[in-house]
Motif scaffolding. Sequence first.
Motif, short mmCIF file in Angstrom:
data_model
loop_
_atom_site.label_atom_id
_atom_site.label_comp_id
_atom_site.label_asym_id
_atom_site.label_seq_id
_atom_site.Cartn_x
_atom_site.Cartn_y
_atom_site.Cartn_z
N PRO A 13 -26.00 17.25 -1.93
CA PRO A 13 -26.66 18.36 -2.63
C PRO A 13 -25.88 18.77 -3.88
O PRO A 13 -24.68 18.55 -3.98
CB PRO A 13 -26.66 19.47 -1.59
N ARG A 14 -26.56 19.36 -4.78
CA ARG A 14 -26.05 19.70 -6.12
C ARG A 14 -24.64 20.28 -6.12
O ARG A 14 -24.35 21.25 -5.44
CB ARG A 14 -27.01 20.68 -6.78
N GLY A 17 -22.07 22.61 -12.11
CA GLY A 17 -21.73 22.00 -13.39
C GLY A 17 -22.92 21.30 -14.02
O GLY A 17 -24.03 21.32 -13.50
N HIS A 18 -22.68 20.69 -15.16
CA HIS A 18 -23.70 19.95 -15.88
C HIS A 18 -23.90 18.59 -15.23
O HIS A 18 -22.94 17.82 -15.10
CB HIS A 18 -23.29 19.74 -17.35
N ARG A 19 -25.12 18.27 -14.84
CA ARG A 19 -25.45 16.99 -14.20
C ARG A 19 -26.14 16.10 -15.24
O ARG A 19 -27.25 16.40 -15.66
CB ARG A 19 -26.36 17.21 -13.00
N PRO A 27 -33.07 5.49 -12.13
CA PRO A 27 -32.74 4.90 -10.83
C PRO A 27 -33.96 4.83 -9.90
O PRO A 27 -34.66 5.82 -9.73
CB PRO A 27 -31.66 5.84 -10.26
N ARG A 28 -34.17 3.65 -9.33
CA ARG A 28 -35.30 3.44 -8.43
C ARG A 28 -35.22 4.34 -7.22
O ARG A 28 -34.15 4.53 -6.64
CB ARG A 28 -35.32 2.00 -7.94
N LYS A 32 -37.52 12.69 -10.23
CA LYS A 32 -36.88 13.58 -11.21
C LYS A 32 -36.52 14.91 -10.56
O LYS A 32 -35.49 15.49 -10.88
CB LYS A 32 -37.79 13.77 -12.42
N GLU A 33 -37.33 15.35 -9.62
CA GLU A 33 -37.04 16.59 -8.92
C GLU A 33 -35.77 16.45 -8.07
O GLU A 33 -34.90 17.32 -8.09
CB GLU A 33 -38.22 16.97 -8.02
N ASP A 34 -35.65 15.34 -7.35
CA ASP A 34 -34.47 15.12 -6.51
C ASP A 34 -33.20 14.93 -7.34
O ASP A 34 -32.12 15.31 -6.92
CB ASP A 34 -34.65 13.90 -5.60
N ALA A 35 -33.35 14.31 -8.52
CA ALA A 35 -32.18 14.09 -9.37
C ALA A 35 -31.61 15.41 -9.88
O ALA A 35 -30.40 15.52 -10.05
CB ALA A 35 -32.56 13.19 -10.55
#
Length: 118
Positions: A13-14, A17-19, A27-28, A32-35
Amino acid sequence: MSIILKRIYDEPPRLGGHRILIDRVWPRGISKEDADLDAWMKEITPSPSLRKWFNHDPEKFEEFKQAYKDEIKQDDKKQSKLQELKEMATNERLVLLYGAKDERHNHAVVLKEMLEDF
């Protein structure tokens, strides 16, 4: 300055900081929501020809490392993105996300080294 390298597929989990995703290709299997990214910086990645030549071969890593650093130094867009990352890392943790399986021989390792020496 706190810079953390994380394989996006192994990401817990997150972290604060800046991700920033620093891969040219999305990435396969990662939505985008999970990233949960703050940015996707395709511009800072190695050129397609350099990436294909390297092909994640540990024996080529030192030569790849120098060639990638040279690419960044010679490209104004890459220099600009490097500066952006450096500024982010100055004020808050920077989490550089990548997809490569090899955690020691990839462009993220080189980029982190450049940011710390910048």
